[in-house]
Design a protein around this motif. Structure first.
Motif, short mmCIF file in Angstrom:
data_model
loop_
_atom_site.label_atom_id
_atom_site.label_comp_id
_atom_site.label_asym_id
_atom_site.label_seq_id
_atom_site.Cartn_x
_atom_site.Cartn_y
_atom_site.Cartn_z
N ALA A 65 -20.22 -21.07 -0.04
CA ALA A 65 -21.11 -20.47 -1.02
C ALA A 65 -20.54 -20.59 -2.43
CB ALA A 65 -21.35 -18.99 -0.68
N VAL A 66 -19.23 -20.37 -2.56
CA VAL A 66 -18.58 -20.50 -3.87
C VAL A 66 -18.67 -21.94 -4.36
CG1 VAL A 66 -16.36 -20.39 -5.07
CG2 VAL A 66 -17.08 -18.52 -3.60
N LEU A 67 -18.40 -22.90 -3.49
CA LEU A 67 -18.50 -24.31 -3.87
C LEU A 67 -19.92 -24.67 -4.28
CD1 LEU A 67 -16.18 -26.08 -1.30
CD2 LEU A 67 -15.81 -25.79 -3.74
N GLY A 68 -20.90 -24.11 -3.58
CA GLY A 68 -22.30 -24.36 -3.94
C GLY A 68 -22.62 -23.84 -5.32
N LEU A 69 -22.05 -22.70 -5.69
CA LEU A 69 -22.28 -22.14 -7.03
C LEU A 69 -21.57 -22.96 -8.10
CD1 LEU A 69 -21.92 -18.33 -6.31
CD2 LEU A 69 -24.01 -19.57 -6.86
N LEU A 70 -20.39 -23.50 -7.77
CA LEU A 70 -19.61 -24.25 -8.75
C LEU A 70 -20.06 -25.69 -8.90
CD1 LEU A 70 -16.00 -22.98 -8.01
CD2 LEU A 70 -17.52 -22.31 -9.87
N SER A 71 -20.83 -26.22 -7.97
CA SER A 71 -21.21 -27.64 -8.04
C SER A 71 -21.95 -27.99 -9.32
CB SER A 71 -21.99 -28.06 -6.81
OG SER A 71 -23.20 -27.37 -6.72
N PRO A 72 -22.83 -27.14 -9.88
CA PRO A 72 -23.42 -27.50 -11.16
C PRO A 72 -22.37 -27.61 -12.27
CG PRO A 72 -24.70 -25.75 -10.14
CD PRO A 72 -23.45 -25.93 -9.33
N LEU A 73 -21.31 -26.80 -12.21
CA LEU A 73 -20.27 -26.88 -13.21
C LEU A 73 -19.49 -28.18 -13.08
CD1 LEU A 73 -18.89 -23.24 -13.11
CD2 LEU A 73 -20.47 -24.24 -14.75
N ALA A 74 -19.28 -28.64 -11.86
CA ALA A 74 -18.58 -29.90 -11.66
C ALA A 74 -19.39 -31.04 -12.24
CB ALA A 74 -18.34 -30.12 -10.17
N ALA A 75 -20.70 -30.94 -12.22
CA ALA A 75 -21.56 -31.99 -12.77
C ALA A 75 -21.42 -32.09 -14.28
CB ALA A 75 -23.01 -31.73 -12.39
N CYS A 76 -20.93 -31.05 -14.93
CA CYS A 76 -20.80 -31.06 -16.38
C CYS A 76 -19.48 -31.65 -16.84
CB CYS A 76 -20.92 -29.63 -16.94
SG CYS A 76 -22.59 -29.00 -16.81
N SER A 77 -18.71 -32.23 -15.94
CA SER A 77 -17.40 -32.72 -16.32
C SER A 77 -17.44 -34.03 -17.09
CB SER A 77 -16.52 -32.87 -15.09
OG SER A 77 -17.07 -33.85 -14.23
N SER A 78 -18.54 -34.75 -17.09
CA SER A 78 -18.60 -35.99 -17.87
C SER A 78 -19.32 -35.73 -19.17
CB SER A 78 -19.31 -37.08 -17.08
OG SER A 78 -20.70 -36.83 -17.06
N ALA A 79 -18.99 -36.54 -20.19
CA ALA A 79 -19.58 -36.36 -21.51
C ALA A 79 -21.08 -36.47 -21.45
CB ALA A 79 -19.01 -37.40 -22.48
N SER A 80 -21.58 -37.44 -20.73
CA SER A 80 -23.01 -37.65 -20.66
C SER A 80 -23.70 -36.43 -20.07
CB SER A 80 -23.31 -38.90 -19.83
OG SER A 80 -24.70 -39.08 -19.73
N THR A 81 -23.17 -35.87 -18.99
CA THR A 81 -23.80 -34.74 -18.33
C THR A 81 -23.74 -33.48 -19.18
OG1 THR A 81 -23.22 -35.70 -16.21
CG2 THR A 81 -23.85 -33.41 -16.21
N ALA A 82 -22.62 -33.23 -19.85
CA ALA A 82 -22.51 -32.04 -20.69
C ALA A 82 -23.52 -32.08 -21.82
CB ALA A 82 -21.09 -31.91 -21.24
N VAL A 83 -23.68 -33.23 -22.45
CA VAL A 83 -24.66 -33.38 -23.52
C VAL A 83 -26.07 -33.26 -22.96
CG1 VAL A 83 -25.62 -35.00 -25.20
CG2 VAL A 83 -23.16 -34.71 -25.02
N GLU A 84 -26.32 -33.90 -21.82
CA GLU A 84 -27.65 -33.85 -21.20
C GLU A 84 -28.06 -32.42 -20.87
OE1 GLU A 84 -27.99 -36.52 -17.88
OE2 GLU A 84 -27.26 -38.20 -19.09
N ALA A 85 -27.11 -31.59 -20.46
CA ALA A 85 -27.41 -30.21 -20.11
C ALA A 85 -27.94 -29.43 -21.31
CB ALA A 85 -26.18 -29.54 -19.54
N CYS A 86 -27.53 -29.80 -22.52
CA CYS A 86 -27.92 -29.06 -23.73
C CYS A 86 -29.07 -29.72 -24.49
CB CYS A 86 -26.75 -28.97 -24.69
SG CYS A 86 -25.34 -28.15 -24.03
N MET A 87 -29.02 -31.06 -24.59
CA MET A 87 -29.93 -31.72 -25.53
C MET A 87 -30.66 -32.94 -24.99
SD MET A 87 -27.35 -31.63 -28.76
CE MET A 87 -26.06 -32.36 -27.79
N GLY A 88 -30.15 -33.60 -24.01
CA GLY A 88 -30.73 -34.85 -23.51
C GLY A 88 -29.69 -35.93 -23.44
N LYS A 89 -30.11 -37.13 -23.15
CA LYS A 89 -29.18 -38.25 -23.00
C LYS A 89 -28.60 -38.68 -24.33
CE LYS A 89 -30.54 -40.55 -18.88
NZ LYS A 89 -29.75 -41.59 -18.35
N GLN A 90 -27.35 -39.11 -24.31
CA GLN A 90 -26.76 -39.69 -25.51
C GLN A 90 -27.46 -41.00 -25.80
OE1 GLN A 90 -22.65 -39.37 -23.97
NE2 GLN A 90 -22.19 -38.55 -25.99
#
Length: 166
Positions: free
Chosen positions: A18-43
């Motif tokens: 359950a903890v890993l399931g909750l953290l998996s979206p955070l793991a997806a934010c580890s790349s520059a592209s994904t972190a930016v996409e989460a806030c604004m869209g694709k670079q």
């Protein structure tokens, strides 16, 4: 036959999953592209002056900041006007003194497989700034409907200094 355990007696494996399931979206934010996409869209790898023309207002650390880009008939940019723009090389850690000014801008496309488009600013009013005297380069992101400008300072988190179109 399955047995239901009370909430306090659940096996640790289920809790860990359950903890890993909750953290998996955070793991997806580890790349520059994904972190930016989460806030604004694709670079964006590139953009035209016509696509970038307009007024943008600040969010997060850029709250209160305004930038207006006007495209010229020729070239890769145009004129820029800013309000409450940060000064000094310290702007990266905190906003303090700001200025209202104007100058020119150019859009530069990415060169290479991991390079992205940027807007380069050159201020002439109130005075010309030297490199690192103010924020003079912004990255570009797009979500299909809007174009965003932001400072690409930490690829693992949503950019703190970002501007959205009005």
């Amino acid at each position: 036959m399955s047995r239901v355990l009370p909430a306090g007696k659940r096996p640790r494996l289920v809790t860990a999953a359950a903890v890993l399931g909750l953290l998996s979206p955070l793991a997806a934010c580890s790349s520059a592209s994904t972190a930016v996409e989460a806030c604004m869209g694709k670079q964006a790898t590139s953009a035209t002056p016509g696509e970038l023309e307009g007024t943008y207002v600040g969010e997060a650390d850029a709250k209160g900041v305004t930038i207006t880009l006007k495209a010229s008939d020729k070239g890769t940019g145009g004129t820029v006007t800013v309000r409450h723009w940060p000064t000094g090389s310290w702007y990266k850690s905190e906003l303090g003194d700001t200025f209202d000014g104007s100058g020119t801008w150019d859009v530069v496309g990415g060169t290479g497989s991991d390079a992205y488009g940027q807007v380069h600013l050159s201020f002439t009013e109130p005075e010309r700034f030297l490199q690192d005297d103010t924020l003079d380069s912004l990255s570009i992101a797009e979500d299909g409907e809007r174009v965003y400008l932001y400072e690409d300072d930490d690829p693992d988190v949503c950019p703190k200094f970002r501007l959205r179109p009005t």
